[in-house]
Every structure is written in C-alpha cells, then in structure tokens.
Motif scaffolding. Structure first.
Motif, PDB file in Angstrom:
ATOM      1  N   GLY A  94      -7.207   1.688  -7.086  1.00 48.55           N
ATOM      2  CA  GLY A  94      -7.560   2.760  -6.161  1.00 48.55           C
ATOM      3  C   GLY A  94      -9.019   3.127  -6.331  1.00 48.55           C
ATOM      4  O   GLY A  94      -9.741   2.510  -7.130  1.00 48.55           O
ATOM      5  N   TYR A 135       0.836  -1.203   0.000  1.00 48.12           N
ATOM      6  CA  TYR A 135       0.000   0.000   0.000  1.00 48.12           C
ATOM      7  C   TYR A 135       0.871   1.253   0.000  1.00 48.12           C
ATOM      8  O   TYR A 135       1.973   1.269   0.558  1.00 48.12           O
ATOM      9  CB  TYR A 135      -0.914   0.018   1.234  1.00 48.12           C
ATOM     10  CG  TYR A 135      -1.788  -1.201   1.359  1.00 48.12           C
ATOM     11  CD1 TYR A 135      -3.033  -1.262   0.737  1.00 48.12           C
ATOM     12  CD2 TYR A 135      -1.356  -2.309   2.088  1.00 48.12           C
ATOM     13  CE1 TYR A 135      -3.835  -2.390   0.842  1.00 48.12           C
ATOM     14  CE2 TYR A 135      -2.149  -3.442   2.203  1.00 48.12           C
ATOM     15  CZ  TYR A 135      -3.381  -3.475   1.579  1.00 48.12           C
ATOM     16  OH  TYR A 135      -4.165  -4.602   1.689  1.00 48.12           O
ATOM     17  N   THR A 136       0.352   2.273  -0.627  1.00 48.31           N
ATOM     18  CA  THR A 136       0.989   3.585  -0.602  1.00 48.31           C
ATOM     19  C   THR A 136      -0.090   4.641  -0.793  1.00 48.31           C
ATOM     20  O   THR A 136      -1.235   4.321  -1.156  1.00 48.31           O
ATOM     21  CB  THR A 136       2.070   3.712  -1.690  1.00 48.31           C
ATOM     22  OG1 THR A 136       2.828   4.906  -1.466  1.00 48.31           O
ATOM     23  CG2 THR A 136       1.451   3.788  -3.080  1.00 48.31           C
ATOM     24  N   CYS A 137       0.267   5.897  -0.554  1.00 45.36           N
ATOM     25  CA  CYS A 137      -0.684   7.001  -0.698  1.00 45.36           C
ATOM     26  C   CYS A 137      -0.103   8.071  -1.604  1.00 45.36           C
ATOM     27  O   CYS A 137       1.114   8.272  -1.644  1.00 45.36           O
ATOM     28  CB  CYS A 137      -1.020   7.611   0.671  1.00 45.36           C
ATOM     29  SG  CYS A 137      -2.021   6.548   1.729  1.00 45.36           S
ATOM     30  N   ARG A 153      -1.738  -1.373   5.629  1.00 48.24           N
ATOM     31  CA  ARG A 153      -2.487  -0.238   5.088  1.00 48.24           C
ATOM     32  C   ARG A 153      -2.467   0.953   6.051  1.00 48.24           C
ATOM     33  O   ARG A 153      -2.330   2.106   5.631  1.00 48.24           O
ATOM     34  CB  ARG A 153      -3.927  -0.670   4.808  1.00 48.24           C
ATOM     35  CG  ARG A 153      -4.781   0.401   4.140  1.00 48.24           C
ATOM     36  CD  ARG A 153      -6.225  -0.042   4.021  1.00 48.24           C
ATOM     37  NE  ARG A 153      -7.018   0.953   3.327  1.00 48.24           N
ATOM     38  CZ  ARG A 153      -7.310   0.920   2.033  1.00 48.24           C
ATOM     39  NH1 ARG A 153      -6.884  -0.088   1.290  1.00 48.24           N
ATOM     40  NH2 ARG A 153      -8.035   1.871   1.473  1.00 48.24           N
ATOM     41  N   THR A 209      -5.364   6.330  -0.952  1.00 48.42           N
ATOM     42  CA  THR A 209      -4.660   5.068  -0.711  1.00 48.42           C
ATOM     43  C   THR A 209      -4.765   4.162  -1.934  1.00 48.42           C
ATOM     44  O   THR A 209      -5.853   3.951  -2.472  1.00 48.42           O
ATOM     45  CB  THR A 209      -5.246   4.353   0.515  1.00 48.42           C
ATOM     46  OG1 THR A 209      -5.218   5.234   1.642  1.00 48.42           O
ATOM     47  CG2 THR A 209      -4.446   3.103   0.844  1.00 48.42           C
ATOM     48  N   ALA A 220       0.747   2.877   5.711  1.00 46.98           N
ATOM     49  CA  ALA A 220       0.772   3.645   4.463  1.00 46.98           C
ATOM     50  C   ALA A 220      -0.063   4.915   4.597  1.00 46.98           C
ATOM     51  O   ALA A 220       0.339   5.989   4.138  1.00 46.98           O
ATOM     52  CB  ALA A 220       0.255   2.782   3.316  1.00 46.98           C
ATOM     53  N   GLU A 221      -1.214   4.810   5.240  1.00 44.07           N
ATOM     54  CA  GLU A 221      -2.073   5.981   5.420  1.00 44.07           C
ATOM     55  C   GLU A 221      -1.452   6.965   6.413  1.00 44.07           C
ATOM     56  O   GLU A 221      -1.606   8.177   6.267  1.00 44.07           O
ATOM     57  CB  GLU A 221      -3.455   5.537   5.885  1.00 44.07           C
ATOM     58  CG  GLU A 221      -4.213   4.766   4.809  1.00 44.07           C
ATOM     59  CD  GLU A 221      -5.535   4.214   5.298  1.00 44.07           C
ATOM     60  OE1 GLU A 221      -5.746   4.189   6.543  1.00 44.07           O
ATOM     61  OE2 GLU A 221      -6.355   3.801   4.453  1.00 44.07           O
ATOM     62  N   LEU A 227       6.448   2.060   0.190  1.00 47.78           N
ATOM     63  CA  LEU A 227       5.302   1.156   0.254  1.00 47.78           C
ATOM     64  C   LEU A 227       5.281   0.475   1.613  1.00 47.78           C
ATOM     65  O   LEU A 227       6.320   0.332   2.269  1.00 47.78           O
ATOM     66  CB  LEU A 227       5.394   0.103  -0.854  1.00 47.78           C
ATOM     67  CG  LEU A 227       5.696   0.626  -2.266  1.00 47.78           C
ATOM     68  CD1 LEU A 227       6.168  -0.507  -3.156  1.00 47.78           C
ATOM     69  CD2 LEU A 227       4.478   1.300  -2.854  1.00 47.78           C
ATOM     70  N   THR A 275      -3.561   0.338  -3.753  1.00 47.09           N
ATOM     71  CA  THR A 275      -3.174  -1.051  -3.473  1.00 47.09           C
ATOM     72  C   THR A 275      -2.355  -1.579  -4.642  1.00 47.09           C
ATOM     73  O   THR A 275      -2.826  -1.578  -5.784  1.00 47.09           O
ATOM     74  CB  THR A 275      -4.418  -1.929  -3.262  1.00 47.09           C
ATOM     75  OG1 THR A 275      -5.221  -1.374  -2.214  1.00 47.09           O
ATOM     76  CG2 THR A 275      -4.017  -3.346  -2.891  1.00 47.09           C
ATOM     77  N   PHE A 284      -1.709  -1.303 -10.014  1.00 51.09           N
ATOM     78  CA  PHE A 284      -2.321  -0.919  -8.741  1.00 51.09           C
ATOM     79  C   PHE A 284      -3.776  -0.542  -8.963  1.00 51.09           C
ATOM     80  O   PHE A 284      -4.215  -0.266 -10.090  1.00 51.09           O
ATOM     81  CB  PHE A 284      -1.567   0.247  -8.087  1.00 51.09           C
ATOM     82  CG  PHE A 284      -1.583   1.523  -8.880  1.00 51.09           C
ATOM     83  CD1 PHE A 284      -2.620   2.437  -8.769  1.00 51.09           C
ATOM     84  CD2 PHE A 284      -0.542   1.818  -9.757  1.00 51.09           C
ATOM     85  CE1 PHE A 284      -2.631   3.607  -9.500  1.00 51.09           C
ATOM     86  CE2 PHE A 284      -0.547   2.988 -10.492  1.00 51.09           C
ATOM     87  CZ  PHE A 284      -1.592   3.889 -10.364  1.00 51.09           C
TER      88      PHE A 284
END
Length: 248
Positions: free
Chosen positions: A180, A99-101, A129, A145, A132-133, A125, A147, A178
């Motif tokens: 989103g 996960y990343t934002c 989750r 966010t 990441a948030e 990453l 995935t 990814f």
C-alpha cells in the motif's frame, strides 16, 4: 435532474441485483441471501440515474407492486428467488493480484497487523481496482487501497473464496502479503515552554516605581511621588457657571 422510474421498473432492477448479480454492484449477501439495506441503497445510488432512490421507494414497491421480488427483515433485504445467486466456493487459482480498501485511520494498524474483516464476516476483495475503491468509499471517502499478492497469501495459509465473477473473500490477509502507500510521517512534537523558567517582571511604563518592601521608599518626598510638597491636597478652583438667559 434524474427521471424517477416507475415502481414496477425499479422492482425489476432491484430483483436483478439481489437475485442474480449482487457482485456486479459490490454486494456480498450472507448465507441467507440478505444484504444490509444501507449498503444496498448506496450501491443503487452509485448507478447513473438512480441516486434519488431511498428507503421510501422500497416501501412503495412493497405496497404497490403485486408479487414484489424482495422481502425486508429489520434492516436487511433479500430476493424472494435466490436459486441463481452466485455461490461462495473455494478457489485455488485466484487472480495474481486482488484489491481491497481500509479506512484511512485504520491503515497504520492494518499495515502492522494485517487485514481483518470490517462490516462483513470476511474480507471483501476484488479483481478490479475500481470496484474495490467503489466498495471502500462506502466506508470512508478517503479509504486506502491495498494490493494483495494472492500466491504469497496462499503460501501463508490464506484460503480464497470466489463470490461472483470479480469478488473474492478471505478470513484474514497477513501484513507481509499486501502492499500500500507509505505511512504518513509522524509530525514532530512541539516542545512546550518550561514552566519553571523564571519570567522577568515587566515594569510599568512611565511614572516612578516605588518598591513597597524598601524602607527607604517612605522617605521619598511627596514632591517626587506627585502631590503638594507640604502634603496638602491641591484643589482646583471651582468654575462659576453662568445662569442660562431664560432663567435670568
């Protein structure tokens, strides 16, 4: 109100973050072990009871704690002992999902072009989750966010590096690797009124309108336009004012 720790206890906590587990707090030191002081203070402030910590507390530790465990260079900070820092190593078996934002404003571009680094040499990453948030909120409180499917990414040539227990790095994530939230729908543009459309002139309310371009307008008797029929100006009789009693 949070109880402020003594400088010596703060120094011990900072040493744990900078020299052992920066990944536990969502931090990724560079090759020389430095992290931005601004990011470091944000990470510390996210912990319960440490929201009060500011740059002044770092200066206080450097002045009052003998052998303080960190050093500062411009706007960066690092531990003086870095032999236990987690090393960035290539991994061929990352978690299936990472996960990343990204910033909310950048999401439409990222959705089309892919994820590139922002504020760091590589894309950060996380296997969790929530972490990441947490990292994303440091950049944008409304961060989006995403995935990442790691197997699809590796099939596209992406190389993942592990930076601690739950953090991973990549140079780039292609757009097809990814998912989103859906993009916001474009708002329909309101049509502007046509400036060339003739706007009907408004007639003044009451009275008699005279068209000055009409030669017949001069023939209209003044009695129709107001005033005396003979053209004389009607004067009102003057009102005689009585002298006040005290002047008589």
């Amino acid at each position: 109100m949070a109880v402020q720790r003594a400088p010596k206890k703060l120094a011990k906590f900072f040493d744990y973050i900078l020299s052992r587990r920066p990944d536990e707090f969502g931090l990724v030191p560079d090759a020389d072990g430095f992290v931005k002081i601004k990011e470091f203070l944000k990470a510390v402030g996210e912990e319960d009871g440490f929201r009060y910590v500011r740059r002044a507390h770092l200066n206080e530790i450097m002045l009052s704690v003998p052998g303080h465990p960190f050093e500062i260079s411009d706007n960066y900070i690092r531990s003086t002992t870095r032999d236990r820092l987690p090393q960035h190593r290539c991994t061929m078996e990352p978690p299936k999902l990472l996960y990343t934002c990204v910033r909310q404003k950048a999401y439409p571009h990222v959705h089309e072009k892919g994820i590139r680094p922002a504020g760091h040499p590589r894309v950060i990453l996380s296997a969790a989750r929530a972490m990441a948030e947490r990292i994303g909120r440091r950049l944008d409180h409304s961060a989006v966010t995403l995935t990442i499917q790691t197997q699809t990414s590796m099939d596209q040539g992406v190389i993942f590096f592990q930076a601690g227990e739950n953090l991973f790095l990549a140079d780039f994530i292609p757009a097809q690797c990814f998912t989103g939230p859906p993009l916001p729908k474009d708002q329909p543009l309101l049509k502007k009124p046509d400036a060339s459309a003739a706007v009907p002139a408004r007639k003044p309310a009451g009275g008699y309108h005279i068209d000055m371009d009409d030669p017949q307008a001069a023939l209209v008797p003044k009695s129709k336009r107001g005033g005396h029929p003979d053209g004389k100006r009607i004067r009102k009789p003057k009102r005689k004012r009585e002298r006040p009693p005290w002047r008589r």
